[in-house]
Design a protein around this motif. Structure first.
Motif, PDB file in Angstrom:
ATOM      1  N   LEU A 159       9.278  25.842 -10.444  1.00 22.95           N
ATOM      2  CA  LEU A 159       9.246  27.177  -9.839  1.00 22.95           C
ATOM      3  C   LEU A 159      10.262  28.099 -10.506  1.00 22.95           C
ATOM      4  O   LEU A 159       9.969  29.266 -10.793  1.00 22.95           O
ATOM      5  N   ILE A 167      15.225  31.389  -7.949  1.00 20.71           N
ATOM      6  CA  ILE A 167      14.690  30.879  -6.687  1.00 20.71           C
ATOM      7  C   ILE A 167      15.585  29.828  -6.036  1.00 20.71           C
ATOM      8  O   ILE A 167      15.752  29.818  -4.802  1.00 20.71           O
ATOM      9  N   GLU A 182       9.582  29.999   5.450  1.00 21.43           N
ATOM     10  CA  GLU A 182       8.649  29.580   4.407  1.00 21.43           C
ATOM     11  C   GLU A 182       7.965  30.765   3.730  1.00 21.43           C
ATOM     12  O   GLU A 182       7.529  30.673   2.582  1.00 21.43           O
ATOM     13  N   PHE A 185       8.426  32.151  -0.111  1.00 24.85           N
ATOM     14  CA  PHE A 185       7.734  31.683  -1.311  1.00 24.85           C
ATOM     15  C   PHE A 185       6.625  32.650  -1.716  1.00 24.85           C
ATOM     16  O   PHE A 185       6.428  32.921  -2.904  1.00 24.85           O
ATOM     17  N   TRP A 188       8.366  35.705  -3.268  1.00 19.83           N
ATOM     18  CA  TRP A 188       9.029  35.501  -4.554  1.00 19.83           C
ATOM     19  C   TRP A 188       8.101  35.005  -5.654  1.00 19.83           C
ATOM     20  O   TRP A 188       8.357  35.241  -6.827  1.00 19.83           O
ATOM     21  N   THR A 189       7.025  34.289  -5.294  1.00 18.66           N
ATOM     22  CA  THR A 189       6.163  33.696  -6.317  1.00 18.66           C
ATOM     23  C   THR A 189       4.764  34.287  -6.365  1.00 18.66           C
ATOM     24  O   THR A 189       4.032  34.076  -7.326  1.00 18.66           O
ATOM     25  N   LEU A 193       3.561  28.628  -0.067  1.00 14.18           N
ATOM     26  CA  LEU A 193       4.159  27.365  -0.460  1.00 14.18           C
ATOM     27  C   LEU A 193       3.121  26.276  -0.676  1.00 14.18           C
ATOM     28  O   LEU A 193       3.181  25.529  -1.664  1.00 14.18           O
ATOM     29  N   CYS A 196       1.374  26.763  -3.975  1.00 12.99           N
ATOM     30  CA  CYS A 196       2.258  26.379  -5.085  1.00 12.99           C
ATOM     31  C   CYS A 196       2.279  24.863  -5.251  1.00 12.99           C
ATOM     32  O   CYS A 196       2.154  24.349  -6.362  1.00 12.99           O
TER      33      CYS A 196
END
Length: 207
Positions: A159, A167, A182, A185, A188-189, A193, A196
């Motif tokens: 990640l 991160i 949670e 995620f 930020w991504t 989650l 991912c």
């Protein structure tokens, strides 16, 4: 941040050197191992403190290594006390990495942390801070990113490399302040989650 940079940054902490004490009254035969563990902790504590630094936080300045005459388990951390099972180190005398992992937990000082993330960050920081040449770890196709330890550490490394280079630092700060959710995620991504972990993690060994 590479190992050399962490070591240089850690010099900031040496003015207030951490006090590491060892207690082996129950198991005097492990004295030599205990003293080596103490020296190792004194070396790496400022490095880990820098790697897990966050705003307005100072890690504990006294750490106890307590060796117990027990047969089950390996080690565990409560606050600034690391309890180590003597029978484990008798059978695994080279396992000093275990001490560094537990030392990470002292520095983390998370408020009700999320188990897999707490263990994953500790293993990630231990590996990234103490290993000059990091190799990608093989992960079984049956593993879950929530398994903790090396599996979660590998997930976090991926990640950090492919999604957000900050991160781990940001997760560390949220866990320490008790503000982790949670949903971060997704923020930020760009993926939640579960997605991912299910489809954006190419580190599994698919034999």
């Amino acid at each position: 941040m590479d190992v050399l940079s962490l070591l240089l940054s850690a010099c900031l902490f040496t003015q207030d050197k951490v006090k590491i004490t060892v207690e082996f009254d129950e198991v005097p035969d492990v004295q030599e191992w205990a003293e080596k563990a103490r020296d190792l902790c004194e070396k790496w504590y400022p490095v880990l403190s820098e790697a897990l630094a966050s705003k307005d936080f100072t890690p504990p300045r006294e750490v106890r290594l307590v060796f117990k005459d027990e047969k089950k388990g390996i080690a565990y951390t409560t606050g600034a006390k690391i309890t180590i099972v003597a029978d484990w180190i008798r059978k695994h005398p080279d396992d000093f990495g275990m001490v560094i992992h537990e030392l990470c937990h002292v520095v983390q000082s998370y408020k009700g942390g999320v188990g897999w993330l707490t263990e994953g960050i500790a293993d990630y920081v231990r590996t990234s801070s103490t290993s000059r040449n990091r190799r990608r770890r093989k992960i079984s196709s049956k593993a879950s990113y929530k398994d903790g330890y090396k599996t979660s550490a590998t997930f976090l490394a991926w990640l950090e490399k492919s999604k957000d280079k900050e991160i781990v630092r940001k997760l560390n700060e949220l866990l320490r302040t008790g503000k982790y959710k949670e949903d971060v995620f997704k923020e930020w991504t760009g993926s939640d989650l579960e997605r991912c972990g299910r489809s954006s993690w190419p580190h599994k060994d698919r034999r």
